[in-house]
Design a protein around this motif. Structure first.
Motif, PDB file in Angstrom:
ATOM      1  N   VAL A  12       1.038  -1.396   0.717  1.00 42.63           N
ATOM      2  CA  VAL A  12       0.079  -0.035  -0.001  1.00 42.63           C
ATOM      3  C   VAL A  12       0.566   1.346  -0.381  1.00 42.63           C
ATOM      4  O   VAL A  12       0.670   2.154  -0.641  1.00 42.63           O
ATOM      5  CB  VAL A  12      -0.912  -0.226   1.260  1.00 42.63           C
ATOM      6  N   TYR A  13       1.660   1.294   1.205  1.00 41.06           N
ATOM      7  CA  TYR A  13       2.660   2.263   0.888  1.00 41.06           C
ATOM      8  C   TYR A  13       3.418   2.676  -0.233  1.00 41.06           C
ATOM      9  O   TYR A  13       3.410   4.240  -0.926  1.00 41.06           O
ATOM     10  CB  TYR A  13       3.603   2.523   2.041  1.00 41.06           C
ATOM     11  N   TRP A  14       4.177   1.012  -1.080  1.00 44.96           N
ATOM     12  CA  TRP A  14       4.759   1.556  -2.502  1.00 44.96           C
ATOM     13  C   TRP A  14       4.110   1.989  -3.489  1.00 44.96           C
ATOM     14  O   TRP A  14       4.400   2.793  -4.187  1.00 44.96           O
ATOM     15  CB  TRP A  14       4.924   0.553  -2.738  1.00 44.96           C
ATOM     16  N   ARG A  15       2.441   1.289  -3.254  1.00 48.96           N
ATOM     17  CA  ARG A  15       1.589   2.275  -4.688  1.00 48.96           C
ATOM     18  C   ARG A  15       1.109   4.182  -3.804  1.00 48.96           C
ATOM     19  O   ARG A  15       1.622   4.809  -5.226  1.00 48.96           O
ATOM     20  CB  ARG A  15       0.649   1.632  -3.885  1.00 48.96           C
ATOM     21  N   ARG A  16       1.805   4.020  -2.889  1.00 52.31           N
ATOM     22  CA  ARG A  16       1.442   5.757  -3.238  1.00 52.31           C
ATOM     23  C   ARG A  16       2.362   6.745  -3.228  1.00 52.31           C
ATOM     24  O   ARG A  16       2.036   6.944  -4.116  1.00 52.31           O
ATOM     25  CB  ARG A  16       0.605   6.006  -1.600  1.00 52.31           C
ATOM     26  N   GLY A  21       5.015  10.400  -7.104  1.00 52.00           N
ATOM     27  CA  GLY A  21       5.994  10.133  -7.730  1.00 52.00           C
ATOM     28  C   GLY A  21       5.543  10.849  -9.082  1.00 52.00           C
ATOM     29  O   GLY A  21       6.089  11.505  -9.783  1.00 52.00           O
ATOM     30  N   ILE A  22       4.525  10.034  -9.631  1.00 53.46           N
ATOM     31  CA  ILE A  22       4.224  10.241 -11.044  1.00 53.46           C
ATOM     32  C   ILE A  22       3.387  11.940 -11.270  1.00 53.46           C
ATOM     33  O   ILE A  22       3.464  12.381 -11.713  1.00 53.46           O
ATOM     34  CB  ILE A  22       2.830   9.262 -11.189  1.00 53.46           C
ATOM     35  N   GLY A  23       2.485  11.654 -10.333  1.00 50.42           N
ATOM     36  CA  GLY A  23       1.634  13.096  -9.494  1.00 50.42           C
ATOM     37  C   GLY A  23       3.098  14.407  -9.451  1.00 50.42           C
ATOM     38  O   GLY A  23       2.586  15.504 -10.462  1.00 50.42           O
ATOM     39  N   VAL A  25       5.681  14.419 -11.103  1.00 48.83           N
ATOM     40  CA  VAL A  25       6.488  14.177 -12.134  1.00 48.83           C
ATOM     41  C   VAL A  25       5.294  15.412 -13.683  1.00 48.83           C
ATOM     42  O   VAL A  25       5.737  15.934 -14.472  1.00 48.83           O
ATOM     43  CB  VAL A  25       7.126  12.715 -13.298  1.00 48.83           C
ATOM     44  N   VAL A  26       3.810  14.500 -13.112  1.00 44.83           N
ATOM     45  CA  VAL A  26       3.190  14.806 -14.480  1.00 44.83           C
ATOM     46  C   VAL A  26       3.209  16.988 -13.922  1.00 44.83           C
ATOM     47  O   VAL A  26       3.496  17.975 -15.049  1.00 44.83           O
ATOM     48  CB  VAL A  26       1.414  14.528 -13.698  1.00 44.83           C
ATOM     49  N   VAL A  27       3.301  17.178 -12.632  1.00 40.15           N
ATOM     50  CA  VAL A  27       3.332  18.871 -12.063  1.00 40.15           C
ATOM     51  C   VAL A  27       4.705  19.251 -12.930  1.00 40.15           C
ATOM     52  O   VAL A  27       4.313  20.866 -13.931  1.00 40.15           O
ATOM     53  CB  VAL A  27       3.557  18.660 -10.632  1.00 40.15           C
ATOM     54  N   ILE A  28       5.826  18.980 -13.364  1.00 38.34           N
ATOM     55  CA  ILE A  28       6.652  19.213 -13.488  1.00 38.34           C
ATOM     56  C   ILE A  28       6.550  19.528 -15.855  1.00 38.34           C
ATOM     57  O   ILE A  28       6.657  20.255 -15.421  1.00 38.34           O
ATOM     58  CB  ILE A  28       7.789  18.933 -13.213  1.00 38.34           C
ATOM     59  N   VAL A  29       6.131  17.931 -15.731  1.00 32.90           N
ATOM     60  CA  VAL A  29       5.893  18.433 -17.000  1.00 32.90           C
ATOM     61  C   VAL A  29       5.441  19.668 -17.546  1.00 32.90           C
ATOM     62  O   VAL A  29       4.754  20.073 -18.185  1.00 32.90           O
ATOM     63  CB  VAL A  29       5.174  17.212 -17.787  1.00 32.90           C
ATOM     64  N   VAL A  30       4.219  20.065 -17.493  1.00 29.22           N
ATOM     65  CA  VAL A  30       2.540  20.642 -17.575  1.00 29.22           C
ATOM     66  C   VAL A  30       3.436  22.225 -16.557  1.00 29.22           C
ATOM     67  O   VAL A  30       3.345  22.896 -18.040  1.00 29.22           O
ATOM     68  CB  VAL A  30       1.744  20.494 -16.396  1.00 29.22           C
ATOM     69  N   VAL A  31       4.213  21.925 -15.968  1.00 27.86           N
ATOM     70  CA  VAL A  31       4.805  23.454 -15.740  1.00 27.86           C
ATOM     71  C   VAL A  31       5.737  23.685 -16.836  1.00 27.86           C
ATOM     72  O   VAL A  31       5.895  24.864 -17.302  1.00 27.86           O
ATOM     73  CB  VAL A  31       5.974  23.645 -14.137  1.00 27.86           C
ATOM     74  N   ILE A  32       6.668  23.236 -17.298  1.00 28.58           N
ATOM     75  CA  ILE A  32       7.341  22.644 -18.479  1.00 28.58           C
ATOM     76  C   ILE A  32       7.200  23.417 -19.954  1.00 28.58           C
ATOM     77  O   ILE A  32       7.571  24.670 -20.011  1.00 28.58           O
ATOM     78  CB  ILE A  32       8.578  21.618 -19.285  1.00 28.58           C
TER      79      ILE A  32
END
Length: 249
Positions: A12-16, A21-23, A25-32
């Motif tokens: 459960v903790y690994w999935r979170r 982490g994916i979130g 990365v998505v935020v960083i990509v959107v900012v770029i």
């Protein structure tokens, strides 16, 4: 990596952690993407403004004239309608006709025949005349040159002279009394001939017709013709006394 701690299973903790982490990365990509989009938008705005300005300038500037101005070195007209500020499109007046030079041969447009290029021959209508007859002379003028030329062959340019048989004394000249001043310009081709006639009254004459005219006596005479200063060879003819009626018996 730190092992997850807590009452829940480790998965459960690994999935979170993976979702977080994916979130991130998505935020960083959107900012770029936003940064890149904003950069490209701000760079194209000035270009659009410049293009708009250029388009406005091209539409507002007048089209260049297709007619070229006359050279500045060309002097303005000093007379006529142009010189007086009239309509420059008006048709100019035709040039004045050339004035005659006073030389009919030159005015004909063909070079004049020189005296040396002419051949002049004189003929009589018969070899013997009776006292009181009026001999008719024929003057034949030939262009003896190699090119066409113009010449006045009229009465004013010609003359016939009658002399004694030995040529020592002039008896009559066609130019003495009331000479004909007619002009006859002819263009003579090489070898071409023109002829004219002169009638003699059979009497004497003097320059200006100042002396009394006398019927010539029976005898032999010679005559020559002149065209300008060109003179023919002399010809001879006879004048005889009228036939006497036979005496009655």
């Amino acid at each position: 990596m730190i092992e997850p701690q807590g009452p829940l299973p480790p998965e459960v903790y690994w999935r979170r952690r993976l979702i977080a982490g994916i979130g991130a990365v998505v935020v960083i990509v959107v900012v770029i993407i936003l940064i890149v989009w904003l950069s490209s938008g701000s760079g194209s705005a000035p270009d659009s403004k410049n293009a708009a300005a250029k388009s406005s300038a091209s539409t507002s500037a007048p089209a260049p004239s297709t007619q070229s101005a006359p050279p500045s070195s060309e002097a303005p007209s000093g007379g006529g309608d142009h010189g007086d500020g009239g309509d420059p499109s008006a048709t100019p007046a035709p040039p004045a006709p050339a004035q005659p030079s006073g030389n009919p041969a030159a005015d004909s447009g063909v070079p004049g025949c020189s005296d040396q290029s002419l051949s002049v021959v004189l003929y009589t209508d018969k070899p013997t005349y009776t006292v009181g007859d009026q001999p008719v002379f024929t003057i034949v003028t030939t262009n003896g040159g190699l090119a066409a030329c113009s010449r006045d062959v009229g009465k004013a340019a010609q003359n016939v002279i009658v002399r004694t048989l030995d040529g020592s004394r002039t008896l009559w000249s066609a130019q003495d009394c009331a000479p004909d001043k007619g002009v006859n310009i002819q263009v003579l081709q090489p070898g071409q001939q023109v002829s004219d006639t002169v009638t003699w009254s059979g009497t004497t004459s003097s320059p200006g017709c100042t002396k009394k005219r006398v019927q010539v006596a029976a005898g032999g005479y010679q005559a020559t013709a002149k065209m300008g200063e060109r003179e023919s060879a002399p010809i001879t003819f006879n004048v005889v006394a009228p036939a006497q009626a036979p005496a009655q018996q």
